[in-house]
Design an enzyme around this catalytic site. Structure first.
Site, PDB file in Angstrom:
ATOM      1  N   SER A   1      22.267 103.220  24.807  1.00 50.08           N
ATOM      2  CA  SER A   1      21.058 104.301  24.246  1.00 50.08           C
ATOM      3  C   SER A   1      21.081 105.611  25.064  1.00 50.08           C
ATOM      4  O   SER A   1      20.364 106.438  25.092  1.00 50.08           O
ATOM      5  CB  SER A   1      19.548 103.682  24.774  1.00 50.08           C
ATOM      6  OG  SER A   1      19.186 102.498  23.907  1.00 50.08           O
TER       7      SER A   1
ATOM      8  N   GLY B   1      21.156  99.451  22.315  1.00 49.32           N
ATOM      9  CA  GLY B   1      20.625  99.493  21.114  1.00 49.32           C
ATOM     10  C   GLY B   1      19.233  99.224  21.183  1.00 49.32           C
ATOM     11  O   GLY B   1      18.466  98.926  20.236  1.00 49.32           O
TER      12      GLY B   1
ATOM     13  N   GLU C   1      27.392  99.020  31.115  1.00 51.90           N
ATOM     14  CA  GLU C   1      26.544  98.995  29.776  1.00 51.90           C
ATOM     15  C   GLU C   1      25.496  97.893  30.353  1.00 51.90           C
ATOM     16  O   GLU C   1      25.653  96.947  29.826  1.00 51.90           O
ATOM     17  CB  GLU C   1      27.436  98.757  28.645  1.00 51.90           C
ATOM     18  CG  GLU C   1      28.251  99.978  28.234  1.00 51.90           C
ATOM     19  CD  GLU C   1      28.372  99.825  26.707  1.00 51.90           C
ATOM     20  OE1 GLU C   1      28.584 100.695  26.159  1.00 51.90           O
ATOM     21  OE2 GLU C   1      28.576  98.758  26.091  1.00 51.90           O
TER      22      GLU C   1
HETATM   23  P1  13P Z   1      23.758 102.105  21.733  1.00 52.45           P
HETATM   24  O1  13P Z   1      24.353 103.423  22.200  1.00 52.45           O
HETATM   25  O2  13P Z   1      23.521 101.944  20.259  1.00 52.45           O
HETATM   26  O3  13P Z   1      22.788 101.763  22.792  1.00 52.45           O
HETATM   27  O4  13P Z   1      25.156 101.076  22.026  1.00 52.45           O
HETATM   28  C1  13P Z   1      25.563 101.292  23.412  1.00 52.45           C
HETATM   29  C2  13P Z   1      27.013 100.565  23.179  1.00 52.45           C
HETATM   30  O5  13P Z   1      26.818  99.174  23.226  1.00 52.45           O
HETATM   31  C3  13P Z   1      28.378 101.236  23.319  1.00 52.45           C
HETATM   32  O6  13P Z   1      29.385 100.324  23.307  1.00 52.45           O
END
Ligand code: 13P
Length: 251
Positions: free
Chosen positions: A212, A173, A167
């Protein structure tokens, strides 16, 4: 062939009402034997309810964190045994929000992964670089260090049962997704690092992408050879979006 897995990390979102609507909404439209493992990770207080709602169906439940200790005098913490007691199979460990907002070190993440695996929970180990680290060209180094401490602390034998989630912090986010090739490049490095320790671990471990992921970019990401599914934040809070992402993993 690695079976895809899509996990929803609800983070600190939800209520009893929302949990019921979301989980029943996902379960209602999830094709039976859909070919993808599906996991929902609500806040601790809704785990039990979630588990009852999913019953013996296709959806598994996971925690978002755990403590390294056995049950005892650790106010505010949750032990692996408790997650198991309410029917969790999975637990997210080392999410970047825990690393950055709650000062979790690589070492502590390694200990948590070890504690989870020792009890039979399947850890989803999160790794990823910040925007500054990517701009400084140290992505590979950062991810290698984070995963290296986990392998050192918990042992390579926790894989392939454990999962890794790449990630990139700058994609969480923000609406900015790593491109398919940016993600694949890091996933391949993760697999190579596992392979240095064990061929079996490298071949069998599912490496998820998170940051995302939406129904419209999921298929492209999941088509990459080393991307075996996703860890989904925002889009896991809407049944239709989460189902769209599961469909992308399955096809
Ligand atoms: P988003 O999909 O909201 O970017 O978050 C990713 C995340 O942190 C999942 O653990």
């Amino acid at each position: 062939m690695r079976r895809p897995l899509v996990a929803g990390n609800w983070k600190m979102n939800g209520s009893r009402e929302m949990t019921k609507a979301l989980v029943t909404g996902i379960a209602a439209d999830l094709p039976s034997q859909c070919g993808t493992d599906v996991v929902v990770c609500p806040p601790y207080v809704y785990l039990d309810m979630c588990r009852e709602l999913v019953g013996e169906g296709e959806i598994s439940v996971g925690g978002q964190d755990l403590d390294v200790h056995e049950p005892g005098a650790f106010t505010g913490e949750i032990a692996a045994d408790m997650l198991l007691d309410v029917g969790c199979r999975y637990v997210i460990v080392g999410h970047s929000e825990r690393r950055s907002l709650y000062a979790e070190t690589d070492q502590r993440v390694g200990q948590k992964v070890s504690a989870a695996s020792a009890k039979g929970l399947i850890p989803i180990v999160c790794v990823g670089e910040t925007r500054e680290e990517r701009e400084d060209g140290v992505t590979a180094e950062v991810v290698r260090r984070q995963l290296g401490v986990v392998i050192e602390t918990a042992g390579i034998n926790i894989f392939p049962k454990a999962l890794v989630a790449y990630e990139p912090v700058w994609a969480i986010g923000t609406g900015l997704t790593a491109s398919e090739s940016q993600a694949q490049e890091v996933h391949a490095l993760i697999r190579a690092q596992l392979s240095d320790a064990s061929e079996q671990a490298a071949a069998g471990t599912r490496v998820l992408y998170g940051g995302s992921v939406k129904p419209d970019n999921a298929a492209g990401l999941f088509s990459q050879p080393d991307i075996d599914g996703g860890l989904i934040g925002g889009a896991s809070l809407k049944a239709a979006d989460f189902l769209g992402i599961i469909k992308a993993a399955t096809s």
